[in-house]
Design a protein around this motif. Sequence first.
Motif, PDB file in Angstrom:
ATOM      1  N   UNK A 417      50.262  42.936  35.869  1.00 59.82           N
ATOM      2  CA  UNK A 417      48.911  42.651  36.267  1.00 59.82           C
ATOM      3  C   UNK A 417      48.036  43.538  35.144  1.00 59.82           C
ATOM      4  N   UNK A 418      48.444  44.687  34.914  1.00 63.12           N
ATOM      5  CA  UNK A 418      47.492  45.439  33.821  1.00 63.12           C
ATOM      6  C   UNK A 418      47.401  44.862  32.452  1.00 63.12           C
ATOM      7  N   UNK A 419      48.531  44.223  32.086  1.00 63.86           N
ATOM      8  CA  UNK A 419      48.498  43.670  30.727  1.00 63.86           C
ATOM      9  C   UNK A 419      47.844  42.423  30.923  1.00 63.86           C
ATOM     10  N   UNK A 420      47.890  41.571  32.019  1.00 67.44           N
ATOM     11  CA  UNK A 420      47.368  40.298  32.193  1.00 67.44           C
ATOM     12  C   UNK A 420      45.853  40.315  32.332  1.00 67.44           C
ATOM     13  N   UNK A 421      45.453  41.419  33.113  1.00 70.73           N
ATOM     14  CA  UNK A 421      44.190  41.350  33.182  1.00 70.73           C
ATOM     15  C   UNK A 421      43.285  42.057  32.098  1.00 70.73           C
ATOM     16  N   UNK A 422      43.974  42.959  31.409  1.00 70.75           N
ATOM     17  CA  UNK A 422      43.145  43.370  30.233  1.00 70.75           C
ATOM     18  C   UNK A 422      43.272  42.299  29.107  1.00 70.75           C
ATOM     19  N   UNK A 423      44.045  41.353  29.018  1.00 67.51           N
ATOM     20  CA  UNK A 423      44.119  40.228  28.187  1.00 67.51           C
ATOM     21  C   UNK A 423      43.001  39.294  28.761  1.00 67.51           C
ATOM     22  N   UNK A 424      42.939  38.832  29.802  1.00 62.02           N
ATOM     23  CA  UNK A 424      41.803  38.203  30.227  1.00 62.02           C
ATOM     24  C   UNK A 424      40.242  38.803  30.156  1.00 62.02           C
ATOM     25  N   UNK A 425      40.263  40.222  30.229  1.00 58.71           N
ATOM     26  CA  UNK A 425      38.949  40.849  30.163  1.00 58.71           C
ATOM     27  C   UNK A 425      38.689  40.697  28.553  1.00 58.71           C
ATOM     28  N   UNK A 426      39.604  41.032  27.844  1.00 60.73           N
ATOM     29  CA  UNK A 426      39.410  40.789  26.384  1.00 60.73           C
ATOM     30  C   UNK A 426      39.091  39.121  25.835  1.00 60.73           C
ATOM     31  N   UNK A 427      39.477  38.512  26.479  1.00 61.76           N
ATOM     32  CA  UNK A 427      39.636  37.063  26.375  1.00 61.76           C
ATOM     33  C   UNK A 427      37.999  36.901  26.835  1.00 61.76           C
ATOM     34  N   UNK A 428      37.273  37.290  27.570  1.00 59.26           N
ATOM     35  CA  UNK A 428      35.917  36.888  28.140  1.00 59.26           C
ATOM     36  C   UNK A 428      35.023  37.921  27.657  1.00 59.26           C
ATOM     37  N   UNK A 429      35.411  38.741  26.557  1.00 60.81           N
ATOM     38  CA  UNK A 429      34.664  39.835  25.936  1.00 60.81           C
ATOM     39  C   UNK A 429      33.801  40.606  26.994  1.00 60.81           C
ATOM     40  N   UNK A 430      34.950  40.904  27.992  1.00 55.40           N
ATOM     41  CA  UNK A 430      34.417  42.064  28.969  1.00 55.40           C
ATOM     42  C   UNK A 430      33.619  41.553  30.057  1.00 55.40           C
ATOM     43  N   UNK A 431      33.321  40.189  30.094  1.00 55.65           N
ATOM     44  CA  UNK A 431      32.599  39.518  31.128  1.00 55.65           C
ATOM     45  C   UNK A 431      33.214  39.465  32.456  1.00 55.65           C
ATOM     46  N   UNK A 432      32.964  40.393  33.403  1.00 57.29           N
ATOM     47  CA  UNK A 432      33.785  40.345  34.597  1.00 57.29           C
ATOM     48  C   UNK A 432      33.367  39.067  35.531  1.00 57.29           C
ATOM     49  N   UNK A 433      32.337  38.671  35.610  1.00 53.59           N
ATOM     50  CA  UNK A 433      32.220  37.291  36.292  1.00 53.59           C
ATOM     51  C   UNK A 433      32.866  36.139  35.864  1.00 53.59           C
ATOM     52  N   UNK A 435      35.842  36.283  33.864  1.00 55.99           N
ATOM     53  CA  UNK A 435      37.147  36.859  34.112  1.00 55.99           C
ATOM     54  C   UNK A 435      37.492  36.419  35.687  1.00 55.99           C
ATOM     55  N   UNK A 436      36.651  36.969  36.664  1.00 54.81           N
ATOM     56  CA  UNK A 436      36.862  36.901  38.074  1.00 54.81           C
ATOM     57  C   UNK A 436      37.171  35.236  38.355  1.00 54.81           C
ATOM     58  N   UNK A 437      36.273  34.310  37.619  1.00 49.35           N
ATOM     59  CA  UNK A 437      36.259  33.009  38.197  1.00 49.35           C
ATOM     60  C   UNK A 437      37.762  32.463  37.519  1.00 49.35           C
ATOM     61  N   UNK A 438      38.068  32.730  36.376  1.00 50.43           N
ATOM     62  CA  UNK A 438      39.176  32.310  35.550  1.00 50.43           C
ATOM     63  C   UNK A 438      40.370  32.428  36.610  1.00 50.43           C
ATOM     64  N   UNK A 439      40.578  33.956  36.820  1.00 44.90           N
ATOM     65  CA  UNK A 439      41.884  34.432  37.370  1.00 44.90           C
ATOM     66  C   UNK A 439      41.945  34.036  38.842  1.00 44.90           C
ATOM     67  N   UNK A 440      40.563  33.700  39.441  1.00 39.04           N
ATOM     68  CA  UNK A 440      40.529  33.173  41.053  1.00 39.04           C
ATOM     69  C   UNK A 440      40.394  34.457  41.911  1.00 39.04           C
ATOM     70  N   UNK A 441      39.592  35.400  41.475  1.00 39.02           N
ATOM     71  CA  UNK A 441      39.323  36.472  42.441  1.00 39.02           C
ATOM     72  C   UNK A 441      37.938  36.810  42.700  1.00 39.02           C
ATOM     73  N   UNK A 442      37.540  37.246  43.688  1.00 35.97           N
ATOM     74  CA  UNK A 442      36.141  37.697  43.937  1.00 35.97           C
ATOM     75  C   UNK A 442      35.851  38.779  43.085  1.00 35.97           C
ATOM     76  N   UNK A 443      34.578  38.650  42.380  1.00 33.74           N
ATOM     77  CA  UNK A 443      34.075  39.805  41.294  1.00 33.74           C
ATOM     78  C   UNK A 443      34.278  41.220  42.085  1.00 33.74           C
ATOM     79  N   UNK A 444      34.080  41.614  43.123  1.00 34.63           N
ATOM     80  CA  UNK A 444      34.187  42.864  43.658  1.00 34.63           C
ATOM     81  C   UNK A 444      35.533  43.190  43.826  1.00 34.63           C
ATOM     82  N   UNK A 448      37.772  46.307  41.830  1.00 37.70           N
ATOM     83  CA  UNK A 448      38.555  47.395  42.535  1.00 37.70           C
ATOM     84  C   UNK A 448      39.893  47.201  41.920  1.00 37.70           C
ATOM     85  N   UNK A 449      40.619  46.084  41.642  1.00 39.42           N
ATOM     86  CA  UNK A 449      41.956  46.010  40.981  1.00 39.42           C
ATOM     87  C   UNK A 449      41.825  46.485  39.540  1.00 39.42           C
ATOM     88  N   UNK A 450      40.747  46.376  38.954  1.00 38.60           N
ATOM     89  CA  UNK A 450      40.699  46.977  37.458  1.00 38.60           C
ATOM     90  C   UNK A 450      40.679  48.409  37.617  1.00 38.60           C
TER      91      UNK A 450
END
Length: 457
Positions: A417-433, A435-444, A448-450
């Motif tokens: 989860x740590x590596x996966x989410x870090x990769x997705x955060x980098x992929x979307x240039x730090x844009x949480x919204x 990233x959340x839409x892509x991984x299928x999670x609510x922004x809030x 909390x997970x990060x």
Amino acid sequence: MAHDILIVDDEEDIRALISGILEDEGYTTRQASSSQEALQQVSARRPSLVVLDIWMDQSDHDGIETLKLIKREHSEVPVVMISGHGNIETALEASRSGAYDFIEKPFNTDRLLLVVERAIDDARLRRENRELTLKAGGDTELIGKSSVINNLRQAAERVARTGSRVLISGPAGAGKEVIARLIHKKSARAEAPFVVLNCANISPETMEESLFGAEASADREARTGVLELAHGGTLLLDEVADMPLETQGKIVRVLQDQTFERVGGAVPVSVDVRVIATTARDLETRIAEQTFRQDLYYRLNVVPLEVPSLTQRREDIPELAERFLIRYADATGLPQRKLSPEAMATLHAYDWPGNVRQLRNVIERLMIMAPDDNTTDIITGKMLPSELFSDMPTSLSFDKTSEIMALPLREAREMFEKEYLQTQIDRFAGNISKTAAFVGMERSALHRKLKSLGVGG
């Protein structure tokens, strides 16, 4: 290889007649008696040319409608329309719909052969032009919708309307020449020449002849330099940092006076040229090293534009990749391909040291090496070149399964989860919204997970 021509007519004797004429001239032919059969044949194997009757009984579509359907899916295929009931209005409608030419029945054999030959030659020239543009990077379209690209596009279009000199900086392969061509295209000089001088590829001994031209002498032929070739238009000094120091001083005078003398000549030559320069180097550092003239820098750097690296605009990677796939298929006649979600995710996560040029080369390689068995039009992650996986996070690499398997479930899941989410955060240039839409999670919930995993956002 003989050109493949599809003949579409509901009259069998007409199809046979045209087929015989064309085959006698070395063409290969196929036949279709209806619009639906024609569209199936075009989809099964794209022909070099279609000869299409306007009036067809017992067809789903008439000739004009069939023409439009062919052009919608295969715009590069030339279509010659034939009809025994032709008139000017019909011919004009066929032309507006994309037909190359219109021939009335009964037709003259020589005219048919001439039109067919010209249509195929025209399609070949268009294809070669697209291929040259693709290889030479002669694009004027700045692809992408990221904020940094939108800002750059707007700045380029604003400066295009002026006559100001522009200095475009950015890493190699990022698209500096695309910006220069866009500026020229949007300027009042758009109909005049756009000439490129690559300063990195010319030896110091021939640089001045390349720029200024040369008068004929006993041991030298006359030569026209790029400054004269670009008269009335735009001259791009590509990678200007590599221009020899001794030439730089002469360029300063040209920029100031718009006059120069050819090598070996004594008569002043006047030109009207807009100069745009590009560089992948830090020119201020080169000035400090005394390898670039400060006065030339000031004259070139009237309007500075900076092109971002591809990693600074990761969100544009999907659009760039898809556009390159379409462009290369159109230019070469290869089947259209699409990237699978995992392949696109890999392209999105890679750091692209060669920037847009490297991405374009990778897409070209994928199109060439993709299987041609027509079983699928999808490029999967397994087809991607191995270098794209060099920056893959440890837990996501295909050869690290044993490392995860050695951990208890909770720790393995947390590591992934740590590596996966870090990769997705980098992929979307730090844009949480995003990233959340892509991984299928609510922004809030993602926040909390990060935080719990200690992943930077």
